[in-house]
Write a protein that holds these residues in place. Sequence first.
Motif, short mmCIF file in Angstrom:
data_model
loop_
_atom_site.label_atom_id
_atom_site.label_comp_id
_atom_site.label_asym_id
_atom_site.label_seq_id
_atom_site.Cartn_x
_atom_site.Cartn_y
_atom_site.Cartn_z
N UNK A 82 0.88 -1.25 -0.04
CA UNK A 82 -0.02 0.01 0.05
C UNK A 82 0.82 1.29 -0.02
N UNK A 83 1.89 1.29 1.01
CA UNK A 83 2.81 2.50 0.68
C UNK A 83 4.15 2.14 0.27
N UNK A 84 4.17 2.18 -1.20
CA UNK A 84 5.48 1.93 -1.88
C UNK A 84 5.59 3.07 -2.73
N UNK A 85 6.78 3.60 -3.05
CA UNK A 85 6.94 4.79 -3.61
C UNK A 85 7.07 4.17 -5.35
N UNK A 86 7.40 3.07 -5.61
CA UNK A 86 7.46 2.43 -7.09
C UNK A 86 7.75 1.04 -6.78
N UNK A 87 6.96 0.34 -7.91
CA UNK A 87 7.49 -1.15 -8.27
C UNK A 87 8.26 -1.45 -9.44
N UNK A 88 9.34 -1.74 -9.19
CA UNK A 88 10.07 -2.19 -10.72
C UNK A 88 9.99 -3.41 -11.21
N UNK A 89 9.63 -3.60 -12.25
CA UNK A 89 10.03 -5.07 -12.93
C UNK A 89 11.56 -5.40 -13.08
N UNK A 90 12.06 -6.26 -12.18
CA UNK A 90 13.58 -6.20 -12.06
C UNK A 90 14.00 -7.35 -12.98
N UNK A 91 13.07 -8.40 -13.39
CA UNK A 91 13.60 -9.43 -14.50
C UNK A 91 12.99 -10.80 -14.03
N UNK A 92 13.46 -11.66 -14.62
CA UNK A 92 12.87 -13.28 -14.74
C UNK A 92 14.07 -13.84 -14.60
N UNK A 93 13.76 -14.91 -13.72
CA UNK A 93 14.84 -16.06 -13.29
C UNK A 93 14.52 -17.20 -13.97
N UNK A 94 13.54 -17.54 -14.63
CA UNK A 94 13.02 -18.59 -15.44
C UNK A 94 11.74 -18.49 -15.98
N UNK A 95 11.71 -18.84 -16.95
CA UNK A 95 10.19 -18.55 -17.80
C UNK A 95 10.02 -19.80 -18.63
N UNK A 96 9.06 -20.53 -18.68
CA UNK A 96 8.71 -21.65 -19.57
C UNK A 96 7.29 -21.57 -19.91
N UNK A 145 9.32 -14.40 -11.18
CA UNK A 145 9.34 -13.03 -11.69
C UNK A 145 10.12 -12.27 -10.63
N UNK A 146 10.90 -11.32 -10.65
CA UNK A 146 11.62 -10.59 -9.65
C UNK A 146 11.14 -8.93 -10.00
N UNK A 147 10.46 -8.57 -8.51
CA UNK A 147 10.18 -7.24 -8.68
C UNK A 147 10.70 -6.64 -7.39
N UNK A 148 10.99 -5.37 -7.70
CA UNK A 148 11.75 -4.29 -6.34
C UNK A 148 10.45 -3.53 -6.08
#
Length: 151
Positions: A82-96, A145-148
Motif C-alpha cells: 500500500x505504501x510503496x513509492x514505486x514497483x520495478x519489474x527487475x527481471x525473470x529468473x526462469x520462464x517456460x 518473476x523478480x520485482x523491486x
Amino acid sequence: MAIVVGTPSELLARAGEDLGASRWLEVPQADVDAFARATHDEQWIHVDAERAAAGPFGTTIVHGYMSLSLVVPLSHDLLRVERSSMVLNYGLDRVRFPAPLPVGSRVRLTGSLASATEVAGGVQVVLSLLLEREGGDRPVLAADVVFRHLD
C-alpha cells in the motif's frame, strides 16, 4: 487471498507464503491482434483464424510473450504494497511455456512469494508463478518473476 502489506519491509516476513489465485481474465482475439501489431510478430498462428483452424492447435494461440505480459496486471491481485513509492519489474529468473494458450481462453495467475530480500531503497521479491488456462491440464506459463518494491 492476496497478500496486502503496508510497506515493502513487511514483505520480508512473508517469504514462502502462498499468494492464492487472481481473477479470471479472458484473452480475446482483438487483444492478440493488437499485441501482434505492437511487437511486429504477426505470425499466422496468432492472427489468421482461418489458417490457424487447419494448423496444429485448431485455432489461433496467444503469443508466449503476451502470456508473460499478463503477469503484471494479474499479479496485482496476488500481492499489494500500500505504501510503496514505486514497483520495478527487475527481471525473470526462469520462464517456460508448457502448453499453448488458445485465443478466447480465460486465464488466472497463482503462485507464491518465493523470497524477499532487502536491497538499497526497498525489498526485492521473487514470485514463483503459474498462469493457468481454465479447463487446461497444464499451465500455459511458469515463471519466477523478480520485482523491486521501493520505499
